[in-house]
Design a protein around this motif. Structure first.
Motif, PDB file in Angstrom:
ATOM      1  N   ALA A   1      -1.851  86.234  28.106  1.00  0.00           N
ATOM      2  CA  ALA A   1      -2.888  85.194  28.097  1.00  0.00           C
ATOM      3  C   ALA A   1      -4.278  85.824  28.259  1.00  0.00           C
ATOM      4  CB  ALA A   1      -2.628  84.176  29.209  1.00  0.00           C
ATOM      5  N   ILE A   2      -4.373  86.866  29.093  1.00  0.00           N
ATOM      6  CA  ILE A   2      -5.651  87.579  29.242  1.00  0.00           C
ATOM      7  C   ILE A   2      -6.058  88.204  27.913  1.00  0.00           C
ATOM      8  CG2 ILE A   2      -6.760  89.585  30.316  1.00  0.00           C
ATOM      9  CD1 ILE A   2      -5.060  88.996  32.827  1.00  0.00           C
ATOM     10  N   PHE A   3      -5.099  88.790  27.216  1.00  0.00           N
ATOM     11  CA  PHE A   3      -5.390  89.386  25.917  1.00  0.00           C
ATOM     12  C   PHE A   3      -5.836  88.321  24.910  1.00  0.00           C
ATOM     13  CE2 PHE A   3      -3.969  91.352  21.821  1.00  0.00           C
ATOM     14  CZ  PHE A   3      -4.897  92.386  21.819  1.00  0.00           C
ATOM     15  N   LYS A   4      -5.215  87.154  24.988  1.00  0.00           N
ATOM     16  CA  LYS A   4      -5.620  86.047  24.111  1.00  0.00           C
ATOM     17  C   LYS A   4      -7.080  85.684  24.372  1.00  0.00           C
ATOM     18  CE  LYS A   4      -1.061  83.903  24.348  1.00  0.00           C
ATOM     19  NZ  LYS A   4      -0.334  82.748  24.898  1.00  0.00           N
ATOM     20  N   GLY A   5      -7.444  85.627  25.651  1.00  0.00           N
ATOM     21  CA  GLY A   5      -8.826  85.314  26.003  1.00  0.00           C
ATOM     22  C   GLY A   5      -9.790  86.348  25.450  1.00  0.00           C
ATOM     23  N   ILE A   6      -9.379  87.616  25.464  1.00  0.00           N
ATOM     24  CA  ILE A   6     -10.210  88.686  24.909  1.00  0.00           C
ATOM     25  C   ILE A   6     -10.351  88.526  23.394  1.00  0.00           C
ATOM     26  CG2 ILE A   6     -10.352  91.179  24.509  1.00  0.00           C
ATOM     27  CD1 ILE A   6      -8.971  91.539  27.253  1.00  0.00           C
ATOM     28  N   LEU A   7      -9.269  88.127  22.710  1.00  0.00           N
ATOM     29  CA  LEU A   7      -9.315  87.893  21.269  1.00  0.00           C
ATOM     30  C   LEU A   7     -10.296  86.779  20.921  1.00  0.00           C
ATOM     31  CD1 LEU A   7      -5.562  88.116  20.138  1.00  0.00           C
ATOM     32  CD2 LEU A   7      -7.403  89.741  19.681  1.00  0.00           C
ATOM     33  N   ILE A   8     -10.275  85.720  21.724  1.00  0.00           N
ATOM     34  CA  ILE A   8     -11.210  84.609  21.505  1.00  0.00           C
ATOM     35  C   ILE A   8     -12.642  85.119  21.643  1.00  0.00           C
ATOM     36  CG2 ILE A   8     -12.012  82.373  22.370  1.00  0.00           C
ATOM     37  CD1 ILE A   8      -9.139  81.847  23.307  1.00  0.00           C
ATOM     38  N   LEU A   9     -12.877  85.964  22.648  1.00  0.00           N
ATOM     39  CA  LEU A   9     -14.213  86.517  22.886  1.00  0.00           C
ATOM     40  C   LEU A   9     -14.659  87.408  21.721  1.00  0.00           C
ATOM     41  CD1 LEU A   9     -16.604  86.821  24.802  1.00  0.00           C
ATOM     42  CD2 LEU A   9     -15.394  88.727  25.896  1.00  0.00           C
ATOM     43  N   VAL A  10     -13.747  88.221  21.195  1.00  0.00           N
ATOM     44  CA  VAL A  10     -14.077  89.087  20.053  1.00  0.00           C
ATOM     45  C   VAL A  10     -14.466  88.233  18.844  1.00  0.00           C
ATOM     46  CG1 VAL A  10     -13.109  90.714  18.372  1.00  0.00           C
ATOM     47  CG2 VAL A  10     -12.670  91.031  20.809  1.00  0.00           C
ATOM     48  N   GLY A  11     -13.721  87.161  18.601  1.00  0.00           N
ATOM     49  CA  GLY A  11     -14.056  86.250  17.513  1.00  0.00           C
ATOM     50  C   GLY A  11     -15.448  85.671  17.675  1.00  0.00           C
ATOM     51  N   ALA A  12     -15.793  85.314  18.904  1.00  0.00           N
ATOM     52  CA  ALA A  12     -17.123  84.769  19.187  1.00  0.00           C
ATOM     53  C   ALA A  12     -18.210  85.787  18.867  1.00  0.00           C
ATOM     54  CB  ALA A  12     -17.208  84.346  20.654  1.00  0.00           C
ATOM     55  N   LEU A  13     -17.971  87.054  19.200  1.00  0.00           N
ATOM     56  CA  LEU A  13     -18.957  88.105  18.944  1.00  0.00           C
ATOM     57  C   LEU A  13     -19.136  88.356  17.443  1.00  0.00           C
ATOM     58  CD1 LEU A  13     -17.982  90.643  21.766  1.00  0.00           C
ATOM     59  CD2 LEU A  13     -19.934  89.065  21.718  1.00  0.00           C
ATOM     60  N   VAL A  14     -18.042  88.265  16.686  1.00  0.00           N
ATOM     61  CA  VAL A  14     -18.128  88.448  15.234  1.00  0.00           C
ATOM     62  C   VAL A  14     -18.983  87.347  14.613  1.00  0.00           C
ATOM     63  CG1 VAL A  14     -16.812  88.384  13.079  1.00  0.00           C
ATOM     64  CG2 VAL A  14     -15.953  89.707  15.024  1.00  0.00           C
ATOM     65  N   VAL A  15     -18.738  86.121  15.038  1.00  0.00           N
ATOM     66  CA  VAL A  15     -19.517  84.995  14.512  1.00  0.00           C
ATOM     67  C   VAL A  15     -20.981  85.115  14.929  1.00  0.00           C
ATOM     68  CG1 VAL A  15     -19.800  82.485  14.545  1.00  0.00           C
ATOM     69  CG2 VAL A  15     -17.511  83.488  14.476  1.00  0.00           C
ATOM     70  N   ALA A  16     -21.230  85.546  16.157  1.00  0.00           N
ATOM     71  CA  ALA A  16     -22.605  85.723  16.628  1.00  0.00           C
ATOM     72  C   ALA A  16     -23.335  86.753  15.772  1.00  0.00           C
ATOM     73  CB  ALA A  16     -22.601  86.164  18.094  1.00  0.00           C
TER      74      ALA A  16
ATOM     75  N   VAL B   1     -17.978  71.903  11.957  1.00  0.00           N
ATOM     76  CA  VAL B   1     -18.286  72.422  10.622  1.00  0.00           C
ATOM     77  C   VAL B   1     -18.513  71.268   9.645  1.00  0.00           C
ATOM     78  CG1 VAL B   1     -17.426  73.779   8.668  1.00  0.00           C
ATOM     79  CG2 VAL B   1     -17.017  74.565  11.004  1.00  0.00           C
ATOM     80  N   PHE B   2     -17.714  70.211   9.769  1.00  0.00           N
ATOM     81  CA  PHE B   2     -17.888  69.040   8.893  1.00  0.00           C
ATOM     82  C   PHE B   2     -19.253  68.397   9.113  1.00  0.00           C
ATOM     83  CE2 PHE B   2     -17.354  64.487   7.962  1.00  0.00           C
ATOM     84  CZ  PHE B   2     -17.013  64.581   6.609  1.00  0.00           C
ATOM     85  N   LEU B   3     -19.644  68.267  10.380  1.00  0.00           N
ATOM     86  CA  LEU B   3     -20.968  67.710  10.689  1.00  0.00           C
ATOM     87  C   LEU B   3     -22.080  68.629  10.178  1.00  0.00           C
ATOM     88  CD1 LEU B   3     -20.352  66.395  14.325  1.00  0.00           C
ATOM     89  CD2 LEU B   3     -20.576  65.035  12.227  1.00  0.00           C
ATOM     90  N   ALA B   4     -21.862  69.931  10.277  1.00  0.00           N
ATOM     91  CA  ALA B   4     -22.850  70.888   9.762  1.00  0.00           C
ATOM     92  C   ALA B   4     -23.014  70.743   8.256  1.00  0.00           C
ATOM     93  CB  ALA B   4     -22.432  72.309  10.112  1.00  0.00           C
ATOM     94  N   ALA B   5     -21.901  70.512   7.562  1.00  0.00           N
ATOM     95  CA  ALA B   5     -21.966  70.320   6.111  1.00  0.00           C
ATOM     96  C   ALA B   5     -22.837  69.110   5.768  1.00  0.00           C
ATOM     97  CB  ALA B   5     -20.559  70.134   5.544  1.00  0.00           C
TER      98      ALA B   5
ATOM     99  N   ALA C   1     -26.932  76.802  13.305  1.00  0.00           N
ATOM    100  CA  ALA C   1     -26.953  76.138  14.613  1.00  0.00           C
ATOM    101  C   ALA C   1     -25.539  75.828  15.092  1.00  0.00           C
ATOM    102  CB  ALA C   1     -27.780  74.858  14.533  1.00  0.00           C
ATOM    103  N   VAL C   2     -24.703  75.313  14.187  1.00  0.00           N
ATOM    104  CA  VAL C   2     -23.319  75.004  14.555  1.00  0.00           C
ATOM    105  C   VAL C   2     -22.547  76.280  14.864  1.00  0.00           C
ATOM    106  CG1 VAL C   2     -21.121  74.144  13.648  1.00  0.00           C
ATOM    107  CG2 VAL C   2     -23.196  72.791  13.376  1.00  0.00           C
ATOM    108  N   ALA C   3     -22.785  77.333  14.092  1.00  0.00           N
ATOM    109  CA  ALA C   3     -22.117  78.611  14.357  1.00  0.00           C
ATOM    110  C   ALA C   3     -22.458  79.122  15.753  1.00  0.00           C
ATOM    111  CB  ALA C   3     -22.514  79.641  13.297  1.00  0.00           C
ATOM    112  N   ILE C   4     -23.734  79.012  16.137  1.00  0.00           N
ATOM    113  CA  ILE C   4     -24.155  79.458  17.475  1.00  0.00           C
ATOM    114  C   ILE C   4     -23.511  78.599  18.563  1.00  0.00           C
ATOM    115  CG2 ILE C   4     -26.143  79.644  19.029  1.00  0.00           C
ATOM    116  CD1 ILE C   4     -27.802  80.427  16.554  1.00  0.00           C
ATOM    117  N   ALA C   5     -23.433  77.283  18.309  1.00  0.00           N
ATOM    118  CA  ALA C   5     -22.780  76.381  19.269  1.00  0.00           C
ATOM    119  C   ALA C   5     -21.300  76.734  19.417  1.00  0.00           C
ATOM    120  CB  ALA C   5     -22.937  74.930  18.819  1.00  0.00           C
TER     121      ALA C   5
END
Length: 203
Positions: free
Chosen positions: A80-95, A158-162, A176-180
């Motif tokens: 579960a800790i590793f999953k949390g790290i994966l979520i964080l990595v995804g956030a950094l890629v999008v940022a 994403v739908f609202l952003a569209a 803006a939605v990506a940052i949110a």
């Protein structure tokens, strides 16, 4: 003795149900990652790209969750800790992608964003429905549930952003939605890791 055997059979049945559900949602998210990533690249949408990475993170998460279905609580907490790290990595890629868009502005295709966000919403709603009954069973399934619930919020955003891109004729709503979503993913990562650490200390 018979009570012990009954408990073992009950646990085995629970784990089999968890395994069956995880296999289905793993397949859905793996396919949706490929579909949404392709659409994001074609439509030039950072928000949609965030959505696709969310699906990739979920596919990896479900694969890890399958690995620990039959393992002890401490192993589930560590994964579960590793999953949390994966979520964080995804956030950094999008940022990083959002920052690039700020430096090099571009206009996303709002039709692609809208259509594929709804397709992703349908797929992730099915996953959420399948995972609903497992959400309080253990730390492993709780973290999986957390990931799936994030997906629904991501798709709707994403739908609202569209719609906002179409209405304003600007690419800013996409950024803006990506940052949110980055903030949303970071918060989810912290929550998953914190819950897992509590579980790990308890064991």
């Amino acid at each position: 003795m018979s009570g012990c055997c009954h408990n073992d059979r009950t646990i085995d049945k629970l784990r089999e149900r968890q395994r069956g559900t995880l296999l289905i949602v793993l397949g859905i998210n793996a396919v949706m990652f490929l579909v949404i990533a392709g659409a994001a690249l074609y439509g030039n949408s950072t928000a949609l790209l965030a959505d696709s990475f969310d699906n990739l993170g979920d596919a990896l998460t479900y694969g890890l969750s399958l690995y620990v279905v039959y393992r002890e609580t401490s192993a589930k907490a560590k994964v579960a800790i590793f999953k949390g790290i994966l979520i964080l990595v995804g956030a950094l890629v999008v940022a990083a992608q959002a920052i690039y868009k700020l430096i090099v502005p571009s206009m996303p295709i709002f039709e692609v964003m809208g259509i594929f966000s709804l397709i992703a919403l349908a797929a992730n709603s099915a996953c959420l429905f399948l995972l609903w009954r497992h959400r309080f069973e253990d730390v492993n399934m709780s973290s999986v549930w957390e990931c799936s619930r994030n997906d629904i919020a991501t798709n709707l955003s994403v739908f609202l952003a569209a719609g906002a891109v179409w209405f304003t004729g600007s690419g800013w709503p996409d950024i803006a939605v990506a940052i949110a979503l980055v903030w949303f993913l970071v918060r989810s990562s912290v929550r998953v890791i914190s819950s897992a650490l509590v579980e790990l200390r308890a064991t």
